[in-house]
Design an enzyme around this catalytic site. Sequence first.
Site, short mmCIF file in Angstrom:
data_model
loop_
_atom_site.label_atom_id
_atom_site.label_comp_id
_atom_site.label_asym_id
_atom_site.label_seq_id
_atom_site.Cartn_x
_atom_site.Cartn_y
_atom_site.Cartn_z
N ASP A 282 1.12 -8.27 0.16
CA ASP A 282 1.29 -9.70 0.42
C ASP A 282 2.33 -10.30 -0.54
OD1 ASP A 282 0.13 -12.04 1.91
OD2 ASP A 282 -0.29 -12.73 -0.12
N GLU B 183 0.76 10.32 -6.21
CA GLU B 183 -0.23 11.21 -6.84
C GLU B 183 -1.25 11.70 -5.82
OE1 GLU B 183 -2.39 9.02 -9.78
OE2 GLU B 183 -0.55 8.52 -10.88
C1 BGC Z 1 0.05 -14.20 4.07
C2 BGC Z 1 -0.46 -15.56 4.39
C3 BGC Z 1 -1.02 -16.14 3.09
C4 BGC Z 1 0.01 -16.10 1.97
C5 BGC Z 1 -0.62 -16.29 0.63
C6 BGC Z 1 1.22 -14.61 3.21
O1 BGC Z 1 2.24 -13.90 3.21
O2 BGC Z 1 0.45 -13.45 5.18
O3 BGC Z 1 -1.42 -15.55 5.40
O4 BGC Z 1 -1.39 -17.46 3.31
O5 BGC Z 1 0.66 -14.88 1.94
O6 BGC Z 1 -1.37 -15.19 0.26
#
Ligand code: BGC
Length: 554
Positions: A219, A266
């Site tokens: 993310d 790993e």
């Molecule tokens: C996720 C979102 C989220 C944000 C913060 C994004 O890239 O896909 O759904 O709200 O990151 O974590």
Amino acid sequence: MHGTDATGSARSGTAPWWRDAVIYQIYIRSFADGNGDGMGDIAGIRSRLPYLRDLGVDALWITPWYPSPQADAGYDVADFRDIDPRFGTLAEAEALIAEAHEHGLRVIPDIVPNHVSDQHVWFRAALAAGPGSPERERFVFRPGRGPDGAEPPNNWRSAFGGSAWTRAADPDGSPGEWYLHLFAPEQPDLNWENPEVHAEFQSVLRFWFDRDVDGFRIDVAHGLVKDADLPDLLDDTSAYPAGAHPHQDRDAVHEIYRAWRRVADEYPGDRKFVAEAHTPTPDRLANYVRSDRLHTAFNFDFLRCPWDADAFREVIDTTTSYLEEVGAPATWVLSNHDVIRHPSRYGRSLQEWPYGGRFSAETPLDLELGLRRARAAALLMLALPGGAYVYQGEELGLWEVEDLPDEVLQDPIWERSGRTERGRDGCRVPLPWSGTAPPFGFSPDGSGAEPWLPQPEEWKEYTARAQDGRPESVLGLYRTALRLRREHPALGEGELEWSEADEGALSFTRAPGFGCVANLSNRPCPLPRGRVLLASGPLEEDRLPPDTAVWLAL
Ligand code: BGC
């Protein structure tokens, strides 16, 4: 894409599975509800593994399932080593991973390294310990500006609206330092200058690799490193030279991923990372997938592309040429849980739309057109070299639910924008599985549970059951396309060669013996000679109708 075995042993080629995998995104709260509380969960996913296997995807990306106050639908993680009780238990997650593997499906959880929940033990400890403490050094705390420090430390904005800073209380309760949150205030940003943060995330990766996950979706992969001086942002952020934006795509982020790659390497088998990285240019995206870093990165330029043949061709060419230089495969994507579902995007005359942005109610929608284009886009995407993602419900032809009542909206964007932006709930509505009325089999029969967001009545025609066994349905199209993709030696990794095409159409071949033509114009175009393998809609004799794509055996 030649083989189905989750261990990779049955594949005929030697290339790692992830170079051309089709990965299905499970947005866990909205996929399937197994325990009857109206919210999706691990039990629901386990019960639908045969559906996913029969669909013909290679792997599942599961959005955050960790304990979370759900301030941002799970992207506010309170504990990376457990499962939220709403979704199940750690033992159930382990069972899911094992069962998915038995079905030939790999499993990729989401990891959220930019921030944690304000309920994470680290953040609670930071608040309790006060300014200057090592606990606060795990986050980005700063004194405020102005008299009494009452102004935020700089002008950065939260992606969800408002300032990116919230003032915390000192342990004695008086107003104290501010902390940074590029998203909601419940999502304090971590301080990646701190070695403890690096060690913690490497340990979390190992925790899940030890439980046999096949990789991670990362993310906000571009956002972890900040300019330590925390300078004010320029008004025109496009003026920053490459790598100079104070909190996006800074070069130092790659050190983090080099270390993560060493952790993944790993482990036996081919574990893989996919980055959610937003970069100003495609060459900057390619940096994330150099051979010592991550394996793949979503191609959001493709997702953002307007319905225009030249624009698609340019994105495809640019992407493949930059990725070729670094030896990485392309990763195509049309939809996800953050953007307007693509039938609704393509069903409007509007050519441009901002990432995460919403249409205004005045922009008229032609859903029939949008669905026709979405079917064509699926064949285009699945014929391209590299890997692809399918967002749950895309294979059913689901569109954006644009008329959710105000009182059910849960995306933090709604409140943070002062109720001016409705947010992303419209693409997150629980899936329709069967039956003719909500909850359409989303929750177990007789549970009486209402889905956490209401489903449109019209979805009765779009349930998985209603489309099952109908080759002309969207589900039928995806199933056939994914089967052909597995069987046809030209599909998956490799190269494409553009052919002559009418204005507004895209035509390419792939060796051996495969052709794809997509007509994005509003008039029929010639259909090249060849046997039709699959078409996204009805064909005319020797013409390809508008907004239609076809796969050919040449
Ligand atoms: C996720 C979102 C989220 C944000 C913060 C994004 O890239 O896909 O759904 O709200 O990151 O974590």
